[in-house]
Design a protein around this motif. Structure first.
Motif, mmCIF file in Angstrom:
data_model
loop_
_atom_site.group_PDB
_atom_site.id
_atom_site.type_symbol
_atom_site.label_atom_id
_atom_site.label_comp_id
_atom_site.label_asym_id
_atom_site.label_seq_id
_atom_site.Cartn_x
_atom_site.Cartn_y
_atom_site.Cartn_z
ATOM 1 N N PRO A 163 0.820 -1.218 0.000
ATOM 2 C CA PRO A 163 0.000 0.000 0.000
ATOM 3 C C PRO A 163 0.851 1.264 0.000
ATOM 4 C CG PRO A 163 -0.897 -1.595 1.538
ATOM 5 C CD PRO A 163 0.410 -2.150 1.075
ATOM 6 N N GLY A 164 0.475 2.205 -0.886
ATOM 7 C CA GLY A 164 1.188 3.472 -0.959
ATOM 8 C C GLY A 164 2.465 3.445 -1.762
ATOM 9 N N GLN A 165 2.829 2.284 -2.346
ATOM 10 C CA GLN A 165 4.055 2.155 -3.112
ATOM 11 C C GLN A 165 3.726 1.660 -4.525
ATOM 12 O OE1 GLN A 165 7.141 2.914 -1.963
ATOM 13 N NE2 GLN A 165 6.297 3.506 0.024
ATOM 14 N N PRO A 166 4.594 1.973 -5.508
ATOM 15 C CA PRO A 166 4.389 1.387 -6.833
ATOM 16 C C PRO A 166 4.609 -0.120 -6.770
ATOM 17 C CG PRO A 166 6.511 2.470 -6.704
ATOM 18 C CD PRO A 166 5.786 2.807 -5.433
ATOM 19 N N ALA A 167 4.064 -0.830 -7.730
ATOM 20 C CA ALA A 167 4.246 -2.278 -7.765
ATOM 21 C C ALA A 167 5.717 -2.608 -8.007
ATOM 22 C CB ALA A 167 3.378 -2.888 -8.856
ATOM 23 N N PHE A 168 6.250 -3.564 -7.229
ATOM 24 C CA PHE A 168 7.636 -3.992 -7.372
ATOM 25 C C PHE A 168 7.679 -5.312 -8.139
ATOM 26 C CE2 PHE A 168 7.596 -1.445 -3.481
ATOM 27 C CZ PHE A 168 8.626 -0.552 -3.730
ATOM 28 N N THR A 169 8.652 -5.443 -9.020
ATOM 29 C CA THR A 169 8.848 -6.690 -9.760
ATOM 30 C C THR A 169 9.778 -7.599 -8.972
ATOM 31 O OG1 THR A 169 8.549 -5.561 -11.877
ATOM 32 C CG2 THR A 169 9.655 -7.702 -11.907
ATOM 33 N N LEU A 170 9.353 -8.863 -8.786
ATOM 34 C CA LEU A 170 10.164 -9.851 -8.074
ATOM 35 C C LEU A 170 10.923 -10.698 -9.092
ATOM 36 C CD1 LEU A 170 7.684 -10.973 -5.246
ATOM 37 C CD2 LEU A 170 9.390 -9.140 -5.229
ATOM 38 N N VAL A 171 12.229 -10.807 -8.892
ATOM 39 C CA VAL A 171 13.094 -11.506 -9.833
ATOM 40 C C VAL A 171 13.642 -12.766 -9.162
ATOM 41 C CG1 VAL A 171 15.153 -11.329 -11.271
ATOM 42 C CG2 VAL A 171 13.727 -9.302 -10.878
ATOM 43 N N PHE A 172 13.405 -13.910 -9.779
ATOM 44 C CA PHE A 172 13.814 -15.194 -9.207
ATOM 45 C C PHE A 172 15.320 -15.243 -8.957
ATOM 46 C CE2 PHE A 172 15.554 -19.456 -9.954
ATOM 47 C CZ PHE A 172 14.917 -20.161 -8.937
ATOM 48 N N GLU A 173 15.677 -15.751 -7.769
ATOM 49 C CA GLU A 173 17.088 -15.957 -7.445
ATOM 50 C C GLU A 173 17.380 -17.437 -7.221
ATOM 51 O OE1 GLU A 173 19.315 -13.657 -4.809
ATOM 52 O OE2 GLU A 173 19.328 -12.017 -6.249
ATOM 53 N N SER A 174 16.669 -18.066 -6.275
ATOM 54 C CA SER A 174 16.881 -19.491 -6.031
ATOM 55 C C SER A 174 15.704 -20.033 -5.228
ATOM 56 C CB SER A 174 18.189 -19.718 -5.249
ATOM 57 O OG SER A 174 18.126 -19.088 -3.987
ATOM 58 N N GLU A 175 15.315 -21.258 -5.552
ATOM 59 C CA GLU A 175 14.233 -21.931 -4.837
ATOM 60 C C GLU A 175 13.030 -21.009 -4.715
ATOM 61 O OE1 GLU A 175 12.829 -25.481 -3.645
ATOM 62 O OE2 GLU A 175 14.867 -25.100 -4.302
ATOM 63 N N ASN A 176 12.682 -20.566 -3.474
ATOM 64 C CA ASN A 176 11.530 -19.687 -3.261
ATOM 65 C C ASN A 176 11.956 -18.270 -2.880
ATOM 66 O OD1 ASN A 176 9.676 -21.798 -3.706
ATOM 67 N ND2 ASN A 176 10.060 -22.558 -1.631
ATOM 68 N N LYS A 177 13.168 -17.896 -3.267
ATOM 69 C CA LYS A 177 13.713 -16.578 -2.923
ATOM 70 C C LYS A 177 13.742 -15.682 -4.169
ATOM 71 C CE LYS A 177 17.876 -14.479 -0.912
ATOM 72 N NZ LYS A 177 19.259 -14.755 -0.445
ATOM 73 N N PHE A 178 13.245 -14.452 -3.999
ATOM 74 C CA PHE A 178 13.197 -13.492 -5.102
ATOM 75 C C PHE A 178 13.864 -12.187 -4.680
ATOM 76 C CE2 PHE A 178 9.925 -16.451 -6.113
ATOM 77 C CZ PHE A 178 9.711 -16.408 -7.489
ATOM 78 N N ALA A 179 14.632 -11.600 -5.580
ATOM 79 C CA ALA A 179 15.148 -10.243 -5.365
ATOM 80 C C ALA A 179 14.063 -9.247 -5.749
ATOM 81 C CB ALA A 179 16.396 -10.017 -6.210
ATOM 82 N N ILE A 180 14.157 -8.056 -5.191
ATOM 83 C CA ILE A 180 13.215 -6.984 -5.527
ATOM 84 C C ILE A 180 13.896 -6.079 -6.540
ATOM 85 C CG2 ILE A 180 11.860 -5.065 -4.637
ATOM 86 C CD1 ILE A 180 11.762 -6.488 -1.953
ATOM 87 N N LYS A 181 13.398 -6.073 -7.744
ATOM 88 C CA LYS A 181 14.023 -5.328 -8.829
ATOM 89 C C LYS A 181 14.094 -3.837 -8.494
ATOM 90 C CE LYS A 181 13.624 -4.376 -13.773
ATOM 91 N NZ LYS A 181 12.805 -4.579 -14.990
ATOM 92 N N GLY A 182 15.264 -3.260 -8.674
ATOM 93 C CA GLY A 182 15.448 -1.835 -8.432
ATOM 94 C C GLY A 182 15.834 -1.498 -7.014
#
Length: 606
Positions: free
Chosen positions: A553-572
């Protein structure tokens, strides 16, 4: 500039009498012979049309069109023909802020984050200290980053969000660095303070009281009128009409469209220190502030051409300030595809000038401005248009020599390192977004946003030249870099201001591992609502356009980028920011947001 076939039918029209102000004929002293001078200038400069308005002592001396609205069509420019103002719009944005200062809704030196709490720059100190005054006087120190907004698909909110990735080219308040995105931010500050959009604020608080009925803040505002000038550009061997450029996304920095009749009223307001026909639009105090030096500039380099007699050159709030023959000159030009404008004030002489043209890159309005000022100062007549044209032609010759030197530096008889198909792919960076390179029958093609489209011609080694289809975009180039495995890793797009922002190749369409997240079907298992009671927080994840998005809420949508297994980096996001999906008994039961050593775990909302 090589002579070309005649492109202009010169038509002079009688100027309509303005009902609201006394009107004086424009062809007596001191403007004797001015019509002939303008007609000769637009012929020599190969500018299809010009509209000019002059105010002296609050009287309209001249409001008239010269030439044609569109090459190949005899319809003449008149005083009501609409042109784009480009950056001459900036003074309107400063005036909208001034109105709000008068009303106590904000102060010039309020921090930007007071009104835009999500606003960030790449430097936390600048983010904290940046003020509205800084935005309006080009002293934020951020590099221009024009390709972020120009012909891009990003709206105003996204442009401001992405500006956090702009690098600093100077310290805060340390140097003048022209910055359009920061003017957009100023418009959004006005939006928040006034409780209405910048467009509505300009329309209701400036256009309305001044009777500027033909003016608009958007390309959408004049599509119903037929009295508009067509933009023009030199396509290489001829001058031809081009499409109007939609710059609504950068609106407060340059999206206003107007005509000579309307702009007369704007000039009268400025010369009247905020008052117009007995109505106070803004106070003399804020008027003085806008016309007061805020940032020192150097009158050298390119500025020396535009201000040939200036001893000083500063920037106010939405205006350039200099001296000319012992008088203070307050002015601002504006340029966008196929259009050029110039608005100038000589307050001590109660003189105001508006010049609108429809030729890409032409600075003809500047010498015409000096010609008019000389006339009212009683200075000896000088052929400013001819003098400027000689210098422009000399600069063009220097440009040709630079092209020859670039051609000479090309290494002959080289080949790309890899087969052509290996260069195709999608490349991304946080500031500018995506560059898409495709392979069509052994020929590479480039697409960056809606306007930058080109075949790629091999130049040398892994560098390719881009000859863009748009006539106003200069030739560029693209260089690919390989990683340690001999595969294409990054590309650098050599357009103004972009070479310091390499684009990294996005993951392929079928990376290894079922959880790689390349297919929307694989990502569906990560979709859900996640809620935390203390502190209260609820977020969602969803698949949009084949990408996994995190919505806070209150933030632009963030793109999640796969790293490993069930872990994602937050793009940007900086390093150390991750999203982890937690699994129990083969099912995802919660989501953990990780920022360095701090984390919050949000259970799946049932």
């Amino acid at each position: 500039m090589k002579p070309r076939r005649s492109i202009i039918t010169l038509i002079s029209l009688l100027v309509l009498v303005f009902a609201q102000v006394p009107f004086i004929s424009g062809q007596g002293a001191p403007l004797s012979g001015f019509d002939d001078y303008v007609n000769n200038a637009i012929r020599d400069w190969e500018v299809p049309g010009v509209a000019i308005a002059i105010v002296k002592d609050d009287k309209v001396i001249l409001a008239k069109g010269y030439g044609v609205k569109r090459f190949g069509d005899p319809a003449p420019v008149d005083e009501r023909t609409v042109f784009a103002l480009g950056s001459s719009s900036k003074a309107f944005t400063a005036a909208s802020i001034a109105i709000l200062v008068d009303e106590g809704k904000l102060k010039w030196d309020d921090p930007v984050t007071k009104f835009l709490p999500g606003f960030q720059t790449s430097d936390p100190y600048v983010t904290r200290e940046l003020t509205i005054r800084d935005l309006l006087s080009h002293r934020a120190g951020l590099e221009r980053g024009e390709m972020l907004w120009y012909a891009s698909e990003y709206d105003r909110d996204e442009l401001i969000r992405r500006s956090r990735f702009l690098k600093s080219s100077a310290s805060l308040r340390g140097s003048f660095v022209y910055q359009n995105v920061m003017y957009l931010a100023a418009g959004e500050v006005a939006n928040k303070a006034a409780g209405k959009s910048w467009d509505d604020l300009i329309t209701e608080r400036i256009f309305g009281p001044l009777g500027m009925t033909a003016s608009s803040t958007s390309i959408k505002g004049f599509k119903t009128t037929d009295n508009t000038a067509s933009p023009h550009a030199n396509s290489g061997d001829k001058i031809e009409p081009i499409a109007w450029r939609d710059v609504d996304n950068i609106g407060p920095a340059g999206s206003i469209n107007s005509n000579a009749v309307d702009m007369v009223q704007w000039v009268r307001l400025q010369l009247g220190q905020g008052s117009f026909e007995g109505k106070k639009i803004f106070s003399p105090a804020v008027a003085r502030e806008m016309h007061m030096s805020q940032m020192v500039m150097r009158p050298d380099g390119g500025s020396a051409l535009m201000y040939p007699e200036a001893h000083f050159l500063n920037y106010g709030l939405g205006w350039f300030l200099s001296d000319y023959k012992g008088r203070k000159l307050v002015e601002h030009g504006g340029s966008i595809d196929g259009m050029r404008a110039q608005v100038a004030l000589v307050p001590e002489e109660k003189l105001g000038i508006v010049i609108l043209t429809n030729m890409n890159g032409s600075i003809l309005p500047v010498p015409l401005m000096y010609r008019i000022i000389d006339a009212y100062l009683g200075a000896p007549q000088k052929d400013w248009a001819g003098d400027f044209l000689k210098r422009i032609k000399a600069a063009a010759e220097q440009g040709k020599e630079a092209e020859k030197r670039a051609e000479a530096s090309r290494v002959k008889d080289t080949r790309p390192t890899l087969a052509i198909e290996n260069y195709a792919g999608t490349f991304e960076n946080d500031l500018y977004g995506k560059v898409i390179v495709t392979n069509s029958g052994g020929k590479l093609n480039l697409r960056f946003g809606p306007a930058f489209v080109s075949d790629l011609e091999h130049w040398h080694y892994d560098t390719f030249r881009a000859n863009f289809q748009n006539a106003v975009i200069p030739t560029g180039s693209m260089t690919f870099a390989l990683n340690g495995q001999g595969k294409v890793d990054t590309l650098t797009l050599n357009l103004p201001g972009m070479s310091d922002y390499p684009f990294r190749r996005a993951a392929g369409a079928a990376p290894t591992g079922a959880a790689a997240g390349s297919a929307a079907a694989d990502l569906q298992k990560f979709v859900g609502q996640w809620a935390l009671a203390d502190p209260p927080l609820e977020v969602t994840t969803d698949v949009v356009g084949g990408e996994l998005k995190l919505n806070i809420p209150g933030q632009p949508a963030f793109t999640l980028v796969f790293e490993s297994e069930n872990k994602f980096a937050i793009k940007g996001a900086p390093a150390g920011f991750f999203t982890l999906f937690n699994v129990a008994a083969g099912k995802i039961i919660s989501l953990t947001l990780i920022q360095d050593t701090v984390s919050y775990t949000l259970p799946l909302k049932q």
